[in-house]
Design a protein around this motif. Structure first.
Motif, PDB file in Angstrom:
ATOM      1  N   PHE A 170     -19.025   9.758 -50.446  1.00  0.00           N
ATOM      2  CA  PHE A 170     -19.401  10.816 -49.498  1.00  0.00           C
ATOM      3  C   PHE A 170     -20.907  10.878 -49.232  1.00  0.00           C
ATOM      4  O   PHE A 170     -21.322  11.352 -48.192  1.00  0.00           O
ATOM      5  N   GLY A 171     -21.690  10.390 -50.207  1.00  0.00           N
ATOM      6  CA  GLY A 171     -23.124  10.645 -50.109  1.00  0.00           C
ATOM      7  C   GLY A 171     -23.964   9.454 -49.712  1.00  0.00           C
ATOM      8  O   GLY A 171     -25.180   9.548 -49.652  1.00  0.00           O
ATOM      9  N   SER A 172     -23.360   8.330 -49.504  1.00  0.00           N
ATOM     10  CA  SER A 172     -24.158   7.140 -49.200  1.00  0.00           C
ATOM     11  C   SER A 172     -23.312   6.173 -48.398  1.00  0.00           C
ATOM     12  O   SER A 172     -22.106   6.347 -48.275  1.00  0.00           O
ATOM     13  N   SER A 173     -23.958   5.178 -47.865  1.00  0.00           N
ATOM     14  CA  SER A 173     -23.165   4.139 -47.210  1.00  0.00           C
ATOM     15  C   SER A 173     -23.100   2.940 -48.143  1.00  0.00           C
ATOM     16  O   SER A 173     -23.595   1.863 -47.834  1.00  0.00           O
ATOM     17  N   SER A 174     -22.522   3.150 -49.303  1.00  0.00           N
ATOM     18  CA  SER A 174     -22.419   2.094 -50.305  1.00  0.00           C
ATOM     19  C   SER A 174     -21.328   1.116 -49.898  1.00  0.00           C
ATOM     20  O   SER A 174     -20.522   1.407 -49.002  1.00  0.00           O
ATOM     21  N   PRO A 175     -21.305  -0.050 -50.543  1.00  0.00           N
ATOM     22  CA  PRO A 175     -20.255  -1.033 -50.219  1.00  0.00           C
ATOM     23  C   PRO A 175     -18.858  -0.499 -50.524  1.00  0.00           C
ATOM     24  O   PRO A 175     -17.873  -1.076 -50.062  1.00  0.00           O
ATOM     25  N   ALA A 180     -15.214   1.330 -41.541  1.00  0.00           N
ATOM     26  CA  ALA A 180     -14.361   1.388 -40.351  1.00  0.00           C
ATOM     27  C   ALA A 180     -13.981   2.820 -40.002  1.00  0.00           C
ATOM     28  O   ALA A 180     -13.623   3.113 -38.878  1.00  0.00           O
ATOM     29  N   VAL A 181     -14.036   3.711 -40.989  1.00  0.00           N
ATOM     30  CA  VAL A 181     -13.621   5.094 -40.743  1.00  0.00           C
ATOM     31  C   VAL A 181     -14.865   5.952 -40.593  1.00  0.00           C
ATOM     32  O   VAL A 181     -15.695   6.033 -41.493  1.00  0.00           O
ATOM     33  N   SER A 182     -15.051   6.576 -39.490  1.00  0.00           N
ATOM     34  CA  SER A 182     -16.265   7.361 -39.291  1.00  0.00           C
ATOM     35  C   SER A 182     -15.998   8.858 -39.428  1.00  0.00           C
ATOM     36  O   SER A 182     -16.916   9.633 -39.607  1.00  0.00           O
ATOM     37  N   THR A 183     -14.730   9.263 -39.329  1.00  0.00           N
ATOM     38  CA  THR A 183     -14.448  10.693 -39.414  1.00  0.00           C
ATOM     39  C   THR A 183     -14.620  11.226 -40.826  1.00  0.00           C
ATOM     40  O   THR A 183     -15.694  11.658 -41.200  1.00  0.00           O
ATOM     41  N   PHE A 184     -13.549  11.167 -41.645  1.00  0.00           N
ATOM     42  CA  PHE A 184     -13.694  11.637 -43.024  1.00  0.00           C
ATOM     43  C   PHE A 184     -13.940  10.432 -43.910  1.00  0.00           C
ATOM     44  O   PHE A 184     -13.137   9.502 -43.914  1.00  0.00           O
ATOM     45  N   PRO A 185     -15.056  10.427 -44.703  1.00  0.00           N
ATOM     46  CA  PRO A 185     -15.371   9.234 -45.475  1.00  0.00           C
ATOM     47  C   PRO A 185     -14.271   8.914 -46.492  1.00  0.00           C
ATOM     48  O   PRO A 185     -13.715   9.826 -47.111  1.00  0.00           O
ATOM     49  N   GLN A 186     -13.968   7.658 -46.646  1.00  0.00           N
ATOM     50  CA  GLN A 186     -13.024   7.242 -47.674  1.00  0.00           C
ATOM     51  C   GLN A 186     -13.382   5.865 -48.201  1.00  0.00           C
ATOM     52  O   GLN A 186     -14.269   5.197 -47.677  1.00  0.00           O
ATOM     53  N   GLY A 187     -12.700   5.475 -49.286  1.00  0.00           N
ATOM     54  CA  GLY A 187     -13.024   4.210 -49.933  1.00  0.00           C
ATOM     55  C   GLY A 187     -12.612   3.023 -49.080  1.00  0.00           C
ATOM     56  O   GLY A 187     -11.616   3.072 -48.351  1.00  0.00           O
ATOM     57  N   ARG A 188     -13.394   1.947 -49.224  1.00  0.00           N
ATOM     58  CA  ARG A 188     -13.061   0.725 -48.507  1.00  0.00           C
ATOM     59  C   ARG A 188     -11.860   0.065 -49.197  1.00  0.00           C
ATOM     60  O   ARG A 188     -11.860  -0.098 -50.418  1.00  0.00           O
ATOM     61  N   PRO A 189     -10.823  -0.279 -48.440  1.00  0.00           N
ATOM     62  CA  PRO A 189      -9.664  -0.927 -49.082  1.00  0.00           C
ATOM     63  C   PRO A 189     -10.083  -2.232 -49.731  1.00  0.00           C
ATOM     64  O   PRO A 189     -10.859  -2.991 -49.151  1.00  0.00           O
TER      65      PRO A 189
END
Lengths: 370, 510
Positions: A170-175, A180-189
């Motif tokens: 939620f707090g960073s644009s970590s790997p 791909a999801v810009s609305t609600f942040p979630q983990g990268r599959p």
């Protein structure tokens, strides 16, 4: 009149029948108390209990969901059991679970799609264990060499791990975050090659890995010289020192092993049902529940397996009960009642309550202490 | 059975039963205590002496049976009730608060006291009581500053401060020098002459003979008999205790002793508190020799033993084992070099209380075959060797799969000594190896020590039991405050001479 008609005395030797019977009776007693509570709130206890059993084991889908939840509980349960048995109070299973998930998903993402499953899967699972062990080491090293209180440090580290996971998503644009999801942040599959194959409905091979790891822990502690040394340390540190065993290193070892098992749980959960570092799917308290599982299993490593499955059934029946209008809080209450009854039952395993023979002296003088 | 109303007995215990874990600790025990007498309670370990005393002192409740104090039936619910009825006990492990003063300990729990303590008054009372009964103590000293003997005096004063009429002393001489024991006996006599009654629990037949008026012997929880001491020969008492004739082994003079096996030169070791507990000890133990270290408990015994086996660092000095310098070796390397050790605390250090007997027998040998192969334990080796050793060392009461702590003290010690013997050590260090053991187990352990000596093992026997030291040692060293203050061949030793050295009185050039 005699002041006391019943006396309590230690049993000394406890037969396996008592060991088995008391927990079973404790659970029954908890269910009876729960039934009274349910009846008072206007529910039909039989319906509720029937619905619970049904939602946990009633269909192949229900069964597979129960086993999915049981998988991490087996591992966090083993993590707590091996530590507690050696008097290492690692209650940081929750944080070690999360750190295992972070490491596992991180390695999976770093490997990418290119790596074949026979490389990616072992790497991801081992990474989970490493993450848990790493997180445990932050509490373990000062505990062993400086004597800090691991109850406090491991507990605090749980919150740090949770916040760190939230930060990554939620707090960073970590790997770890899904770009791909810009609305609600979630983990990268994580890549398909790092996912455990499904074998039965949604159930994946993680269950068998967890059982194998539990058996492995049982073997390590019970059947190897390392395990024997650890058991001596757990029984009496002075005796271990006397027998030439390096006590500090053994405690460190068991602490890290405990962390690794909680980390394995996180790794398998990411690699199996969740498939991403997803805080909403991971922040379920599975590390804490593992402590309850270990306690209910009497800290016996193999007993953790069936207890974890029953606990998973109890956890999973919550949402199902909501569908017939019973609040989830009722399930939480039942869980609590079972735990308290089983822990209280320990008293009856250790002690026996006996009726006192009638006093031989007809009228004993009660000597009053002023 | 009740006595004449004119002179009721001080205490009367009739048909006392007490069961623990299905074992009858007291089985229909009768015990009659007359006023103004010293009554010895004799019996092996596990014979039920402590149980009986604890019942009289209100710590346990009997399952059945009657108790009368001064002719009146009583039922004690706690030691408090017993004290109120005038019955008090001095336990083997003292019940004192280490950080409080002697006077404060006396006041502790005393029913007639004000909330505000009048230290001065208390101290005066303590000092007066001490003077009157030959139990001098510094009433303003804190307990931890006192020697074990002085602490025992405080325990007795505590009971006298409450005017206890029946005093139970559980093996009081175990922690005393012969001289201190004599002083205690004088006090006991004085108390008896005042009309108080004393129950004296002991293993030592000569002491029983010396101090008591009456003896009751317990065996296997049952009363074997009660006799007037004057009519009883020590030999008869021993037979009553054990149920058979027995002779405690004594050493035969050795024809030749070998080379130096354990060489200790000028070692210094610190205690837990960082004080210097061993202050420059030098000693040799030869092959096939038993060297006894005599001394009052707390004069560096623990630190000496732990320093030698590697559990405690040496601040200076060196230790050689069979010509090899082991000064800086770890505990494990010393075990491998052939250093055997029987510590004083059996369940606290020598054995893992929660593990099984078989596991405990392998506590040091498990790292190697047959107990383990490539780091895997071999269950059959544990079982087979366990069975053999249990038989060989006559360890009784073992139930497979159950923790060793359930065994009696004597059997624990037989297991511990047996395990050390199985390691085929070159040097064996033993601390008070028969402390608290019954005659049968004492016999077994002493035989084992002498057998090791025959085999050429160098034995260092650190003990507070002078009889044991004299019976087993070839040579005796006396230590006082961390230093060797005297050395003599056992033939030249007398209890008198040792006692003086133990109390810190140096001899001239002898």
């Amino acid at each position: 009149m005699a002041a006391r008609r019943f006396i309590v005395e230690p049993r000394g030797l406890v037969s396996w029948k008592v060991r088995l019977l008391v927990p079973v009776l404790s659970v029954i007693a908890a269910l009876v108390v729960g039934a009274i509570f349910l009846a008072l709130t206007g529910e039909n206890p039989f319906d509720v209990y029937g619905q619970m059993v049904d939602s946990a084991f009633g269909s192949s889908r229900a069964l597979s969901e129960t086993l999915i939840t049981a998988t991490p509980l087996i591992l966090t349960g083993v993590a707590a059991a091996i530590a507690f048995k050696m008097l290492v109070w690692n209650i940081g299973g929750e944080g070690q679970f999360i750190m295992g998930a972070i490491f596992a998903s991180g390695f999976a993402i770093w490997l990418g799609d290119g790596a074949p499953a026979y490389i990616a899967l072992p790497v991801v699972i081992v990474a989970g264990g490493l993450g848990g062990a790493f997180w445990a080491s932050i509490a373990a090293i000062p505990r062993v060499y400086l004597g800090t209180n691991e109850i406090i440090t491991t507990l605090m580290l749980n919150f740090i791990a949770l916040s760190f996971m939230n930060f990554l998503i939620f707090g960073s644009s970590s790997p770890w975050r899904d770009p791909a999801v810009s609305t609600f942040p979630q983990g990268r599959p994580i890549p398909e090659s790092a996912r455990l194959p499904e074998i039965f409905n949604r159930l994946d091979g993680g269950l068998f890995i967890a059982i194998a790891l539990a058996v492995g822990a049982w073997y390590l502690i019970g059947k190897t010289t390392w395990g024997f040394e650890v058991r001596i340390v757990g029984d009496s540190a002075d005796t271990a020192r006397y027998a030439g065993i390096g006590v500090a290193r053994k405690i460190l070892g068991i602490f890290l092993l405990s962390g690794a098992y909680a980390g394995f749980a996180g790794g398998l959960f990411v690699s199996g049902p969740v498939g991403a570092l997803d805080p909403r799917s991971l922040d379920l308290g599975l590390g804490f529940t593992g402590i309850i599982v270990a306690a209910l299993a009497g800290l016996h490593i193999l007993a953790v397996i069936p207890v974890a499955i029953l606990m998973a059934a109890l956890v999973n029946s919550g949402p199902a009960l909501q569908s017939i209008g019973v609040p989830t809080a009722t399930v939480t209450m039942l869980q609590g009642a079972i735990l308290i009854f089983v822990v209280a039952g320990e008293f009856f395993i250790r002690n026996r309550v006996r009726r006192l023979e009638p006093e031989p002296t007809p009228e004993p003088v009660e000597v009053e202490a002023t | 059975m009740t006595s004449d109303a004119a002179t009721p007995l001080a205490a009367e215990l009739i048909g006392i039963d007490k069961e623990f874990y299905g074992v009858k600790a007291n089985d229909n025990v009768n015990f009659l205590l007359e006023r103004g007498q010293v009554h010895a309670l004799l019996g092996e370990n596990g014979a039920g002496k402590s149980t009986l005393c604890s019942i009289l002192a209100g710590l346990y409740r009997p399952d059945s049976g009657e108790m009368h104090i001064s002719g009146a039936p009583v039922l004690f619910k706690s030691p408090k009730d017993a004290l109120a009825a005038g019955v008090g006990m001095v336990y083997q492990h003292f019940r004192l608060v280490a950080n409080l003063t002697v006077a404060e300990n006396l006041a502790l729990g005393h029913p007639g006291l004000d909330v505000r303590l009048n230290q001065k008054e208390l101290q005066q009372a303590a000092t007066e009581l001490g003077q009157r009964y030959g139990l001098p103590v510094d009433a303003s000293a804190r307990i931890w500053q006192l020697s074990v003997g002085e602490q025992q005096r405080v325990e007795i004063l505590k009971l006298l401060y409450r005017d206890a009429q029946i005093l139970i002393l559980d093996e009081p001489t175990a922690v005393l020098t012969p001289q201190e024991s004599k002083v205690l006996f004088k006090t006991m006599r004085q108390l008896a002459e005042e009309g108080r009654s004393i129950i004296f629990v002991s293993h030592k037949l000569d002491e029983v003979k010396q101090i008591s008026d009456q003896v009751t012997v317990l065996r296997d929880g049952k009363t074997v008999g009660g006799v007037a001491t004057a009519d009883a020969e020590p030999k008869d008492l021993a037979r009553m205790m054990v149920g058979r004739d027995l002779e405690l082994p004594t050493r035969k003079p050795s024809e030749d002793i070998g080379s130096v096996m354990l060489g200790v030169s000028d070692i210094h070791v610190q205690s837990d508190r960082g004080l210097e507990a061993v202050r420059g000890m030098t000693l040799d133990v030869h092959e096939g020799e038993v060297v006894g270290i005599a001394g009052v408990s707390g004069n560096g015994q623990r630190e000496l033993a732990q320093g030698l086996v590697g559990l405690r660092p040496l601040t200076s000095g060196s230790v050689e084992l069979d010509g090899v310098d082991i000064t800086h070796m770890s505990v494990l390397s010393r075990i491998r070099a052939g250093c055997g050790y029987v510590p004083q605390s059996r369940l606290g250090m020598g054995l893992a209380p929660g593990l099984t007997t078989e596991e405990n027998l392998a506590l040091k040998a498990f790292r190697r075959p047959p107990y383990s192969k490539s780091r895997r334990l071999v269950a059959s080796a544990f079982r087979d060797n366990g069975e053999r050793e249990i038989k060989e060392y006559d360890i009784r009461g073992v139930r497979p799969g159950l923790p060793i702590r359930l065994l009696s003290g004597g059997n624990l010690q037989k297991a511990l000594v047996g395990r050390e013997v199985e390691m085929s050590p070159k040097v064996m260090i033993l601390r008070s190896p028969t402390r608290g053991l019954d005659v049968g187990a004492t016999e077994a352990v002493r035989n084992q020590i002498l057998e090791q000596r025959e085999k050429g093992v160098a034995v260092l026997l650190i003990s507070e039991d002078l009889d044991e030291l004299m019976a087993l040692s070839d040579r005796l060293l006396v230590i006082y405050e961390g230093e060797v203050v005297g050395e003599m061949p056992t033939e030249d030793a007398t209890a008198e001479r040792l006692g003086l050295l133990m109390a810190g009185q140096r001899e001239g050039a002898s």
